[in-house]
Scaffold this active site. Structure first.
Site, PDB file in Angstrom:
ATOM      1  N   ASN A  51     -10.095   2.724  -4.037  1.00  0.00           N
ATOM      2  CA  ASN A  51      -9.800   3.669  -2.974  1.00  0.00           C
ATOM      3  C   ASN A  51      -8.303   3.987  -2.921  1.00  0.00           C
ATOM      4  O   ASN A  51      -7.884   5.071  -3.318  1.00  0.00           O
ATOM      5  CB  ASN A  51     -10.299   3.105  -1.640  1.00  0.00           C
ATOM      6  CG  ASN A  51     -10.303   4.147  -0.537  1.00  0.00           C
ATOM      7  OD1 ASN A  51      -9.642   5.170  -0.653  1.00  0.00           O
ATOM      8  ND2 ASN A  51     -11.037   3.893   0.514  1.00  0.00           N
ATOM      9  N   ASP A  52      -7.504   3.029  -2.492  1.00  0.00           N
ATOM     10  CA  ASP A  52      -6.073   3.298  -2.341  1.00  0.00           C
ATOM     11  C   ASP A  52      -5.405   3.652  -3.675  1.00  0.00           C
ATOM     12  O   ASP A  52      -4.470   4.441  -3.715  1.00  0.00           O
ATOM     13  CB  ASP A  52      -5.376   2.077  -1.736  1.00  0.00           C
ATOM     14  CG  ASP A  52      -5.899   1.789  -0.335  1.00  0.00           C
ATOM     15  OD1 ASP A  52      -6.287   2.752   0.349  1.00  0.00           O
ATOM     16  OD2 ASP A  52      -5.916   0.616   0.054  1.00  0.00           O
TER      17      ASP A  52
END
Lengths: 105, 460
Positions: free
Chosen positions: B387-388
């Site tokens: 995600n990040d």
């Protein structure tokens, strides 16, 4: 007073040891960073040796109590650090065989 | 009983030699496993000869302590899943720091002499490493909110605690006559303040920065061990040298990790990463779900597939299925590459380790710098539980992620994101990649969803 010879000896030792640590890490590919962090985590488990001496020389109950806790913590550092590193590296071993000699980068 | 203590120094020298050989071997994948065995054997022998130190008593306590601590370490490390390794490193590192602080405490309870200042410095570093690592462990283990905990005046409070800790440490040695306190009162104060500082220092650090922090505490513990080694009446050079090696190696490793994330150390500790949310950010579009069967079709007819794995893959234990998927695609002549972000998972190399476990060859794994130019010419990027590390917000000024290097997966023709739900990443920041037109979301546990894709591919 710390005598001067000992002070200089200490500085020689620190310098050479620091250089050794630097050289070991600087040539390492990223993928080995986690196992090496874990490995160096195991190496500082040598603190157990110091904790054993402290507990062994302890005379008062307070010293004994602190020394005892230090030995427990140090021993956990040693065995835990070893097993974690070993488990991580076990995986490398299997797939590492397939790899050719040379820099893995 | 004959005095065998002359044997200690030669054995310690051999120990150091094998530690260095061990670490050297650990720095190459082919010899890495034997490296830890060398170091382990050396540690065992060093521990055994330490019992020959003259004038030791309390042997029963020593044995009990080793059994309790060693047993705990062994069982905890054996039981934990591979995904839990980062927090185990944090935990055991903290325990080493605690042991170092304990040694300092006992040294300072004795006579105060010239080397006591080393015990004080070792004590504060060890104590900070102990409490800081425990907080890092709690955050990674999920027993504590991983988001940064920040409050107004935090840095003032932290600095004040640190200054007070240093002052009380100085008082242990100097014991100034004008303060009506004794060493016995300074000591607990000193250690409590040091421990509190370790906690305060770690609280504002977000989950994404944890690897850097653990690595730094690892270096801290090494340094504390070395200082304690010096503080003994007869210096313990095994502790000194091993500690300094870890301190130096750990510091360099910390800097390398921080550099890989494009974050400076000061930023890590004072940035309160992810604490601020961008105000008024409107994300256009919606998340578009997709079925496993469709994903299989897209993959089967792609010219090239890049897989970007993250912590989600590790949690779901999906690496075996991912390897299966890779083999299937390659049997259909679809080349597959892996894009490894430097901090994918929770630690550098975390993904490499898991994929290596599943049998994915090293030459399939590419660093972010190598793979980033390739995304534009790629048909499909499969983001598995990351995600990040793929959040385009990192390119946008004002975002808390701004400046962090990411995998530019959004440049690919199709992005398929495998994700458990609609939640945010570890940094707690909304990811607009998921809302892009070329992005499709495949929800569910990664092991299950990849398994479904594999089944669908087999039928094609």
């Amino acid at each position: 007073m710390i005598d001067t010879t000992m002070l200089w000896t200490a500085i020689y030792i620190v310098m050479l040891a620091a250089f050794t640590g630097y050289v070991i890490i600087s040539r390492v590919p990223t993928l080995l960073h986690t196992p090496l962090m874990s490995g160096s985590n195991f190496i500082h488990g040598i603190v157990l040796v110091g904790a054993l001496v402290v507990l062994g020389l302890a005379t008062t109950p307070l010293e004994q109590a602190i020394g005892f806790v230090a030995v427990i913590l140090g021993a956990a550092n040693v065995t835990g650090g070893f097993v974690v590193t070993e488990r991580i590296l076990q995986m490398f071993n299997r797939s590492g065989k397939k790899q050719k000699e040379g820099d893995p980068k | 009983m004959t005095d065998l203590s002359w044997i200690i120094d030669p054995v310690y020298i051999a120990t150091i030699f094998f530690f260095i050989i061990g670490m050297h071997r650990m720095s190459h994948p082919l010899t890495a496993r034997s490296g830890i065995v060398w170091a382990g054997a050396a540690m065992l022998i060093a521990t055994l000869v330490t019992f020959l130190t003259p004038n030791l008593t309390n042997f029963a306590l020593m044995a009990i302590g080793i059994i309790i601590g060693g047993g705990f370490g062994y069982i905890a490390a054996k039981r934990v899943a591979m995904t839990g390794m980062p927090q185990m490193v944090a935990l055991f590192n903290g325990m080493g720091g605690g042991a170092a602080a304990g040694i300092s405490a006992v040294e300072l309870l004795g006579t105060i002499n010239a080397t006591s200042s080393l015990a004080v410095i070792g004590g504060i570093i060890g104590a900070v490493s102990f409490s800081g690592s425990i907080i890092a462990f709690l955050k990674l283990q999920g027993w504590m909110r991983p988001r940064p905990i920040a409050f107004t005046g935090q840095q003032v409070v932290n600095t004040a605690v640190l200054v007070l800790a240093i002052l009380s440490g100085a008082c242990i040695i100097l014991n100034p006559a004008w303060i009506p306190l004794t060493v016995a009162m300074y000591l607990p104060l000193f250690f409590v303040l040091s421990l509190v500082f370790g906690v305060l220092m770690t609280l504002p650090i977000g989950g994404a920065d944890m690897p850097v922090v653990i690595s730094m505490y690892n270096a801290f513990t090494g340094l504390a061990v070395a200082l304690d080694g010096f503080s003994f009446a007869t210096p313990n050079y095994a502790m000194v040298i091993a500690g300094i090696i870890v301190g130096a190696a750990g510091s360099l490793l910390t800097l390398q990790m921080a550099k890989a994330m494009n974050r400076s150390i000061t930023n890590v500790f004072f940035g309160a990463f992810g604490a601020t949310e961008e105000a008024g950010l409107q994300i256009q579009g919606s998340m578009k779900p997709v079925e496993a069967d469709d994903v299989a079709v897209i993959l089967a007819y792609a010219n090239k597939v890049i897989i970007a794995p993250g912590y989600g893959m590790a949690v779901a234990q999906a690496q075996q299925k991912v390897k299966e998927l890779t083999d299937l695609l390659e049997s259909r002549n679809v080349p597959v590459k892996f894009a490894i972000h430097p901090v994918a998972g929770r630690m550098p190399g975390h993904m490499n380790v898991l994929l290596a476990e599943a049998g994915v060859a090293y030459d399939r794994l590419f660093d972010q710098d190598e793979i980033n130019p390739e995304f534009a010419g790629t048909d499909v990027v499969l983001v598995i539980g990351a995600n990040d590390t793929v959040n385009p917000a990192a390119h946008r000024q004002g975002s808390p992620l701004y400046g962090m290097p990411i995998l530019d997966v959004e440049q690919a023709k199709n992005v398929i994101v495998l994700k458990r739900g609609q939640g945010r990443g570890f940094a707690g920041i909304e990811n607009d990649l998921f809302y892009r037109d070329n992005t499709r979301m495949l929800y569910g546990d990664a092991q299950e969803t990849v398994g479904k894709v594999v089944q669908a591919l087999k039928k094609l």
